[in-house]
Design an enzyme around this catalytic site. Structure first.
Site, short mmCIF file in Angstrom:
data_model
loop_
_atom_site.label_atom_id
_atom_site.label_comp_id
_atom_site.label_asym_id
_atom_site.label_seq_id
_atom_site.Cartn_x
_atom_site.Cartn_y
_atom_site.Cartn_z
N GLU A 10 47.68 18.47 98.67
CA GLU A 10 46.93 18.95 97.52
C GLU A 10 47.01 17.93 96.41
OE1 GLU A 10 46.49 20.71 93.56
OE2 GLU A 10 48.40 20.10 94.45
N SER A 11 45.88 17.67 95.75
CA SER A 11 45.82 16.77 94.61
C SER A 11 46.25 15.36 95.02
CB SER A 11 46.68 17.33 93.47
OG SER A 11 46.47 16.62 92.28
N ALA A 12 47.29 14.80 94.39
CA ALA A 12 47.78 13.49 94.83
C ALA A 12 48.15 13.53 96.31
CB ALA A 12 48.99 13.07 94.00
#
Length: 569
Positions: free
Chosen positions: A230-232
């Site tokens: 998720e995300s990074a």
């Protein structure tokens, strides 16, 4: 790109629970020794298993080194050490910011987050019924946190595994720690010269190799690994598909067969030796007291932990005015095949691992990162601010001017458009807030996802989604990082988004199809594959899910599709 620190802390606090060991603790013999875990609620947990030598002393700012000697017996039941956290900037020009930065770096605070350099460990969780012969599919979690914060201790796979067991599709959950901030993503010509770039990605890669060598002992199947982030962490999942020119093999065998990306994929970036990257390195060197050293890298490695931490955290952080203009992130190193090209170049050249994917976004990805730029009140100021993200693009102002033209400037008329979407003129906390939030969310996540799918969906099976279950939440909407609360069952397993998302993901991990082995799950709507001819999304909502077409803000995405390579951070 980044996971909200508030969301991370919420997940950590909510999922944390005391581990009650059964009379006979589970133990597993792996390559380097024996690991003893604990059992709770039908799940065996082994936490903090080292997969690399401690990256300290001479190994600071070096690629991770595998463990080559036996470590005997390890009791893996405590809280794993987080890698050093970049909570907020140490900034001597800003007294309040400076105080907060030093507070975040204090040994007490870093200890509360259980942070330290000896942090390269991973967690393995499995159903207690798993045996060495079970050959269960494996999901490999890469956490988010803007490449600056985060750790495995903030996530517990118990609820997710319990759901997999209830579906009759049990999985094994592995989470990897990797170096963040200046410890994992410091760039510059000095690090490029010795092949010590993108260390956080290298940590993730070594963890995947550990899975190949050891997961069978826990009852997992090394041939059925899905990487999920998720995300990074999601950006990292994509990056793992382009490392080594798309070759994801280890000892001749693929290390993963599927990928799930929550909020993030292709992030165009200038090289590790670009001026803005070198400036970050030089700033760290100066604040570590190493500017006069003949070998600045050797000097950085010789500094005590706190001195180097303060120096590494002396640059702009994610919740500073610079927001998504990150100080630390993966950057291509042309001199090293490991991560040699800007991610969009690898994509356009077809140099990525061809595996089935799920990828999606929150409806309001950009709101969280647009809260502090309240001095941006005009269209001209918005263009100047966004163009500053791309210092090496000679046409940055021109390209950004064309981009923002796709987001009507109605602030002065009292009818601001933008994110949080679907809220009319509400929640425009400063004149350009909703426009900035819409643009940052789109260029980093939502429309970047669409342009990624426009390339890969013709080559691999692809499914995509948009989350809208917090639509109407004041100011933030369905904000970046809020999906984690549902994916991990934090808000209760009976929540509709938790029920559906977990089921789709578990189906995918088992069968490389979110609809399950038979191509359909009776209790859920059929999730159609994404194609350019029929760009269908599952729109996850609070109570019911629907299928929508991925055609919103089409002019903006087409513009980015032609100009995106000129917008490298």
């Amino acid at each position: 790109m980044m996971h909200s620190v508030l969301s991370l802390l919420f997940v950590s606090a909510t999922l944390a629970s005391p581990i009650v060991e059964r009379a006979t603790a589970p133990s597993v013999k792996i390559k380097n020794g024996i690991v003893i875990g604990s059992t709770l609620a039908g799940i065996d947990s082994f936490k903090g298993i080292p997969f690399a030598q401690p990256p300290v002393g001479e190994l600071r700012l070096k690629p991770p080194q595998p463990i080559t000697s036996p470590f005997g017996t390890i009791t893996a039941t405590g809280t794993p050490t987080s890698c050093p956290q970049f909570l907020t900037q140490v900034d001597t020009s800003n007294i309040p910011q400076d105080a907060l930065g030093y507070l975040g770096d204090l040994p007490l605070v870093q200890t509360v987050t259980n942070a330290g350099e000896d942090c390269l460990t991973l967690n393995v969780q499995r159903p207690s019924t798993a045996k060495k012969s079970s050959k269960l599919p494996v999901v490999y979690w890469i956490f988010g946190g803007e490449f600056e914060v985060g750790s495995t201790q903030m996530y517990d796979g118990t609820n997710f595994i319990q759901k997999s067991v209830s579906l009759g599709e049990p999985v094994i959950y592995v989470a990897v720690n990797y170096r963040v901030g200046g410890f994992g993503f410091l760039a510059g010509k000095e690090l490029a010269g010795e092949g010590s770039t993108n260390l956080g990605l290298r940590d993730q890669r070594l963890g995947l190799q550990w899975v190949q060598e050891n997961i069978a002992a826990f009852g997992g199947d090394p041939e059925k690994v899905t990487i999920w982030g998720e995300s990074a962490g999601s950006i990292s999942v994509y990056d793992q598909t382009i490392i080594n020119g798309g070759d994801n093999t280890y000892k001749g065998k693929p290390m993963f067969r599927g990928a799930i990306m929550n909020s993030g994929a292709v992030t165009p970036a200038d090289p590790v030796t670009a001026p803005q990257a070198q400036t970050i390195y030089d700033t760290v060197v100066e604040n570590a007291g190493c500017s006069g050293a003949a070998d600045t890298l050797e000097c950085l490695r010789s500094k005590d932990y706190t001195t180097f931490l303060n120096a590494a955290n002396s640059v702009p952080g994610i919740f500073s005015y610079r927001s998504l203009d990150l100080s630390y992130l993966p950057r291509p190193d042309p001199g090293d095949n490991f991560f040699s090209q800007s991610p969009e170049v690898s994509l356009s050249n077809g140099k990525f691992t061809k595996v089935p994917i799920i990828i999606g976004d929150q409806e309001d990805e950009g709101t969280l990162f647009s809260l502090v730029q309240s001095n941006i009140t005009t269209n001209a100021e918005l263009i100047t601010y966004l163009a500053s993200y791309f210092p090496n693009s000679p046409n940055a102002v021109q390209v950004v001017t064309g981009l923002v033209a796709n987001y009507p400037d109605q602030a002065l008329a009292g009818q601001p458009a933008g994110s949080p979407f679907g809220t009319g003129a509400l929640y425009n906390i400063y004149p350009q807030f909703k426009r900035l939030a819409a643009i940052l969310g789109d260029i980093t996540f939502t429309l970047a996802r669409r342009n990624y799918l426009n390339v890969v969906s013709s080559q691999v099976k692809s499914w995509s989604y948009l989350n809208s279950y917090l639509q109407g939440l004041p100011v933030l909407g369905t904000l970046h990082g809020s999906d984690i609360l549902y994916d991990y069952g934090t808000l209760g397993e009976l929540q509709e988004p938790t029920q559906t998302t977990q089921t789709y993901y578990i189906n995918f991990i088992n069968h490389l199809d979110p609809n399950g082995q038979s191509g359909g799950t009776s209790s859920l709507i059929n999730w159609p594959q994404y194609t350019t001819a029929s760009p269908s999304l599952v729109n996850f909502r609070k109570a019911t899910n629907v299928i929508i077409q991925d055609t919103f803000r089409l002019k903006a995405s087409k513009y980015l599709g032609t100009k995106g390579s000129q917008l490298r951070v």
